[in-house]
Design a protein around this motif. Structure first.
Motif, PDB file in Angstrom:
ATOM      1  N   ARG A 133       0.820  -1.213   0.000  1.00  0.00           N
ATOM      2  CA  ARG A 133       0.000   0.000   0.000  1.00  0.00           C
ATOM      3  C   ARG A 133       0.853   1.261   0.000  1.00  0.00           C
ATOM      4  NH1 ARG A 133      -2.959  -4.070   1.506  1.00  0.00           N
ATOM      5  NH2 ARG A 133      -5.254  -3.973   1.413  1.00  0.00           N
ATOM      6  N   VAL A 134       1.932   1.260   0.753  1.00  0.00           N
ATOM      7  CA  VAL A 134       2.831   2.422   0.759  1.00  0.00           C
ATOM      8  C   VAL A 134       3.459   2.601  -0.618  1.00  0.00           C
ATOM      9  CG1 VAL A 134       4.918   3.406   1.762  1.00  0.00           C
ATOM     10  CG2 VAL A 134       3.273   2.223   3.231  1.00  0.00           C
ATOM     11  N   GLU A 135       3.872   1.504  -1.219  1.00  0.00           N
ATOM     12  CA  GLU A 135       4.462   1.581  -2.553  1.00  0.00           C
ATOM     13  C   GLU A 135       3.433   2.037  -3.575  1.00  0.00           C
ATOM     14  OE1 GLU A 135       6.065  -2.301  -3.170  1.00  0.00           O
ATOM     15  OE2 GLU A 135       7.873  -1.911  -1.968  1.00  0.00           O
ATOM     16  N   ARG A 136       2.167   1.660  -3.364  1.00  0.00           N
ATOM     17  CA  ARG A 136       1.110   2.098  -4.281  1.00  0.00           C
ATOM     18  C   ARG A 136       0.966   3.611  -4.257  1.00  0.00           C
ATOM     19  NH1 ARG A 136      -4.461   3.061  -4.004  1.00  0.00           N
ATOM     20  NH2 ARG A 136      -4.608   2.421  -1.813  1.00  0.00           N
ATOM     21  N   VAL A 137       1.078   4.207  -3.074  1.00  0.00           N
ATOM     22  CA  VAL A 137       1.007   5.665  -2.970  1.00  0.00           C
ATOM     23  C   VAL A 137       2.184   6.294  -3.714  1.00  0.00           C
ATOM     24  CG1 VAL A 137       1.206   7.613  -1.404  1.00  0.00           C
ATOM     25  CG2 VAL A 137      -0.266   5.717  -0.806  1.00  0.00           C
ATOM     26  N   GLU A 138       3.382   5.820  -3.426  1.00  0.00           N
ATOM     27  CA  GLU A 138       4.565   6.398  -4.038  1.00  0.00           C
ATOM     28  C   GLU A 138       4.540   6.238  -5.552  1.00  0.00           C
ATOM     29  OE1 GLU A 138       7.582   4.320  -1.886  1.00  0.00           O
ATOM     30  OE2 GLU A 138       7.560   5.741  -0.196  1.00  0.00           O
ATOM     31  N   GLN A 139       4.194   5.030  -6.024  1.00  0.00           N
ATOM     32  CA  GLN A 139       4.154   4.794  -7.460  1.00  0.00           C
ATOM     33  C   GLN A 139       3.003   5.553  -8.117  1.00  0.00           C
ATOM     34  OE1 GLN A 139       6.454   3.254  -9.360  1.00  0.00           O
ATOM     35  NE2 GLN A 139       7.605   3.141  -7.439  1.00  0.00           N
ATOM     36  N   GLY A 140       1.893   5.704  -7.411  1.00  0.00           N
ATOM     37  CA  GLY A 140       0.782   6.462  -7.961  1.00  0.00           C
ATOM     38  C   GLY A 140       1.140   7.923  -8.167  1.00  0.00           C
ATOM     39  N   CYS A 141       1.862   8.501  -7.201  1.00  0.00           N
ATOM     40  CA  CYS A 141       2.316   9.889  -7.330  1.00  0.00           C
ATOM     41  C   CYS A 141       3.313  10.024  -8.473  1.00  0.00           C
ATOM     42  CB  CYS A 141       2.950  10.355  -6.025  1.00  0.00           C
ATOM     43  SG  CYS A 141       1.797  10.488  -4.638  1.00  0.00           S
ATOM     44  N   ILE A 142       4.251   9.095  -8.539  1.00  0.00           N
ATOM     45  CA  ILE A 142       5.259   9.129  -9.607  1.00  0.00           C
ATOM     46  C   ILE A 142       4.587   9.007 -10.970  1.00  0.00           C
ATOM     47  CG2 ILE A 142       7.159   7.822 -10.649  1.00  0.00           C
ATOM     48  CD1 ILE A 142       8.090   7.196  -7.786  1.00  0.00           C
ATOM     49  N   SER A 143       3.614   8.106 -11.070  1.00  0.00           N
ATOM     50  CA  SER A 143       2.930   7.896 -12.346  1.00  0.00           C
ATOM     51  C   SER A 143       2.183   9.145 -12.805  1.00  0.00           C
ATOM     52  CB  SER A 143       1.950   6.725 -12.204  1.00  0.00           C
ATOM     53  OG  SER A 143       1.239   6.524 -13.402  1.00  0.00           O
ATOM     54  N   ALA A 144       1.489   9.805 -11.882  1.00  0.00           N
ATOM     55  CA  ALA A 144       0.737  11.010 -12.244  1.00  0.00           C
ATOM     56  C   ALA A 144       1.658  12.104 -12.754  1.00  0.00           C
ATOM     57  CB  ALA A 144      -0.057  11.511 -11.043  1.00  0.00           C
ATOM     58  N   ILE A 145       2.796  12.286 -12.091  1.00  0.00           N
ATOM     59  CA  ILE A 145       3.745  13.325 -12.488  1.00  0.00           C
ATOM     60  C   ILE A 145       4.489  12.913 -13.751  1.00  0.00           C
ATOM     61  CG2 ILE A 145       5.795  14.615 -11.752  1.00  0.00           C
ATOM     62  CD1 ILE A 145       4.744  14.300  -8.860  1.00  0.00           C
ATOM     63  N   THR A 146       4.771  11.617 -13.896  1.00  0.00           N
ATOM     64  CA  THR A 146       5.441  11.114 -15.098  1.00  0.00           C
ATOM     65  C   THR A 146       4.639  11.430 -16.346  1.00  0.00           C
ATOM     66  OG1 THR A 146       6.596   9.319 -13.958  1.00  0.00           O
ATOM     67  CG2 THR A 146       6.213   9.031 -16.303  1.00  0.00           C
ATOM     68  N   ASP A 147       3.355  11.141 -16.306  1.00  0.00           N
ATOM     69  CA  ASP A 147       2.508  11.369 -17.473  1.00  0.00           C
ATOM     70  C   ASP A 147       2.486  12.842 -17.865  1.00  0.00           C
ATOM     71  OD1 ASP A 147       1.921   8.687 -17.560  1.00  0.00           O
ATOM     72  OD2 ASP A 147       0.026   8.870 -16.479  1.00  0.00           O
ATOM     73  N   THR A 148       2.495  13.714 -16.888  1.00  0.00           N
ATOM     74  CA  THR A 148       2.508  15.153 -17.172  1.00  0.00           C
ATOM     75  C   THR A 148       3.829  15.558 -17.815  1.00  0.00           C
ATOM     76  OG1 THR A 148       1.016  15.614 -15.327  1.00  0.00           O
ATOM     77  CG2 THR A 148       2.328  17.451 -16.156  1.00  0.00           C
ATOM     78  N   ILE A 149       4.934  15.052 -17.285  1.00  0.00           N
ATOM     79  CA  ILE A 149       6.244  15.393 -17.839  1.00  0.00           C
ATOM     80  C   ILE A 149       6.365  14.903 -19.279  1.00  0.00           C
ATOM     81  CG2 ILE A 149       8.729  14.920 -17.670  1.00  0.00           C
ATOM     82  CD1 ILE A 149       8.393  14.866 -14.634  1.00  0.00           C
ATOM     83  N   ILE A 150       5.898  13.682 -19.549  1.00  0.00           N
ATOM     84  CA  ILE A 150       5.980  13.134 -20.907  1.00  0.00           C
ATOM     85  C   ILE A 150       5.157  13.961 -21.884  1.00  0.00           C
ATOM     86  CG2 ILE A 150       5.305  11.184 -22.360  1.00  0.00           C
ATOM     87  CD1 ILE A 150       6.061   9.333 -20.084  1.00  0.00           C
ATOM     88  N   SER A 151       3.929  14.279 -21.499  1.00  0.00           N
ATOM     89  CA  SER A 151       3.050  15.011 -22.414  1.00  0.00           C
ATOM     90  C   SER A 151       3.561  16.408 -22.703  1.00  0.00           C
ATOM     91  CB  SER A 151       1.634  15.077 -21.835  1.00  0.00           C
ATOM     92  OG  SER A 151       1.616  15.835 -20.639  1.00  0.00           O
ATOM     93  N   ASP A 152       4.275  16.989 -21.754  1.00  0.00           N
ATOM     94  CA  ASP A 152       4.734  18.365 -21.934  1.00  0.00           C
ATOM     95  C   ASP A 152       6.117  18.463 -22.572  1.00  0.00           C
ATOM     96  OD1 ASP A 152       2.425  19.400 -20.946  1.00  0.00           O
ATOM     97  OD2 ASP A 152       3.204  19.875 -18.974  1.00  0.00           O
ATOM     98  N   THR A 153       6.999  17.510 -22.264  1.00  0.00           N
ATOM     99  CA  THR A 153       8.386  17.633 -22.724  1.00  0.00           C
ATOM    100  C   THR A 153       8.754  16.646 -23.815  1.00  0.00           C
ATOM    101  OG1 THR A 153       9.315  16.050 -21.135  1.00  0.00           O
ATOM    102  CG2 THR A 153       9.026  18.333 -20.392  1.00  0.00           C
ATOM    103  N   GLY A 154       8.064  15.532 -23.873  1.00  0.00           N
ATOM    104  CA  GLY A 154       8.398  14.539 -24.879  1.00  0.00           C
ATOM    105  C   GLY A 154       9.601  13.682 -24.530  1.00  0.00           C
ATOM    106  N   VAL A 155      10.130  13.793 -23.315  1.00  0.00           N
ATOM    107  CA  VAL A 155      11.246  12.933 -22.922  1.00  0.00           C
ATOM    108  C   VAL A 155      10.726  11.498 -22.791  1.00  0.00           C
ATOM    109  CG1 VAL A 155      12.412  14.804 -21.684  1.00  0.00           C
ATOM    110  CG2 VAL A 155      10.905  13.266 -20.434  1.00  0.00           C
ATOM    111  N   SER A 156      11.633  10.538 -22.776  1.00  0.00           N
ATOM    112  CA  SER A 156      11.241   9.139 -22.692  1.00  0.00           C
ATOM    113  C   SER A 156      10.584   8.853 -21.344  1.00  0.00           C
ATOM    114  CB  SER A 156      12.464   8.238 -22.859  1.00  0.00           C
ATOM    115  OG  SER A 156      13.315   8.343 -21.718  1.00  0.00           O
ATOM    116  N   ARG A 157       9.828   7.747 -21.279  1.00  0.00           N
ATOM    117  CA  ARG A 157       9.183   7.389 -20.019  1.00  0.00           C
ATOM    118  C   ARG A 157      10.215   7.118 -18.934  1.00  0.00           C
ATOM    119  NH1 ARG A 157       4.623   6.187 -17.555  1.00  0.00           N
ATOM    120  NH2 ARG A 157       3.483   6.857 -19.414  1.00  0.00           N
ATOM    121  N   ALA A 158      11.310   6.476 -19.289  1.00  0.00           N
ATOM    122  CA  ALA A 158      12.334   6.185 -18.292  1.00  0.00           C
ATOM    123  C   ALA A 158      12.892   7.474 -17.691  1.00  0.00           C
ATOM    124  CB  ALA A 158      13.464   5.359 -18.907  1.00  0.00           C
ATOM    125  N   HIS A 159      13.153   8.465 -18.543  1.00  0.00           N
ATOM    126  CA  HIS A 159      13.663   9.741 -18.047  1.00  0.00           C
ATOM    127  C   HIS A 159      12.600  10.469 -17.211  1.00  0.00           C
ATOM    128  CE1 HIS A 159      16.712   9.021 -21.134  1.00  0.00           C
ATOM    129  NE2 HIS A 159      17.463   9.909 -20.507  1.00  0.00           N
TER     130      HIS A 159
END
Length: 221
Positions: A133-159
């Motif tokens: 459950r703790v990891e779900r919170v951390e990964q959920g936050c990372i995922s939400a911010i990751t998607d925003t970074i990708i859509s705005d900058t076009g960097v790879s998902r790994a980056h």
């Protein structure tokens, strides 16, 4: 010990509450006991007493202490993730998004410090179900911010994931440090400091179609 909630008894007899209301009452009592005593020292007897109900009533809703603890974690984890997603979706201004993500952590610390301790400082972190459950919170936050970074900058998902994990880690650690230090820096000022630090890093990655900072222009977040 004072029972949690109002109207837990009437004329010496337990008040019959709707199931959802009783569950909420029991979770509130459990949170107080878990935060005060820690998971391992807490007993179902303590929680029932705190809620002003009998143990059979408590067991009608939760078959054991772990299930009760996990239900608490689920409630707070879902609420916190919703705040982070709201920060990402609530504006198209990326500087405000960074500020919103940081604010979500500090708000969780400030207004729900007991919940924060249950999620991020549990003495049961090594239990697989709690860790998941703790990891779900951390990964959920990372995922939400990751998607925003990708859509705005076009960097790879790994980056993008690496950048997002850095922002999440900084927000969690700084908010935890702020809470542990007795809030010596005013909350709004603490949020602004961390948001400025994070934004200056994120802003160095240009929006898609725009030149990078330093390539003929100067980035001024």
């Amino acid at each position: 010990m004072t029972a949690v909630g109002n109207g837990s008894q009437t004329a010496g007899r337990p008040t019959r509450l709707p199931r959802s209301a009783r569950r909420k009452q029991l979770l509130a009592a459990a949170q107080e006991v878990f935060v005060a005593q820690g998971y391992h020292a807490a007993a179902m007897d303590d929680i029932a007493e705190r809620a002003g109900v009998s143990k059979p009533v408590l067991y009608q809703h939760f078959p054991g202490k772990l299930e009760l603890y996990l239900a608490l974690l689920d409630t707070h984890c879902d609420g916190f993730l919703a705040k982070v997603h709201e920060a990402m979706r609530g504006t198209s201004d990326n500087k405000e998004r960074v500020s919103g993500a940081v604010r979500a952590y500090f708000d969780f610390m400030d207004h729900e410090s007991e919940a924060f301790r249950l999620v991020f400082e549990s003495d049961l972190r090594n239990d697989p179900a709690v860790r998941q459950r703790v990891e779900r919170v951390e990964q959920g936050c990372i995922s939400a911010i990751t998607d925003t970074i990708i859509s705005d900058t076009g960097v790879s998902r790994a980056h993008a994931e690496l950048l997002a994990s850095g922002l999440v880690g900084a927000a969690e650690t700084a908010a935890q440090f702020w809470l542990g230090g007795g809030r010596q820096v005013p909350k709004a000022e603490a949020e602004a400091l961390l948001a400025a630090l994070s934004w200056r890093g994120i802003a160095s990655f240009p929006l898609q179609g725009e030149p990078a900072a330093g390539a003929g222009q100067t980035e001024s977040p």
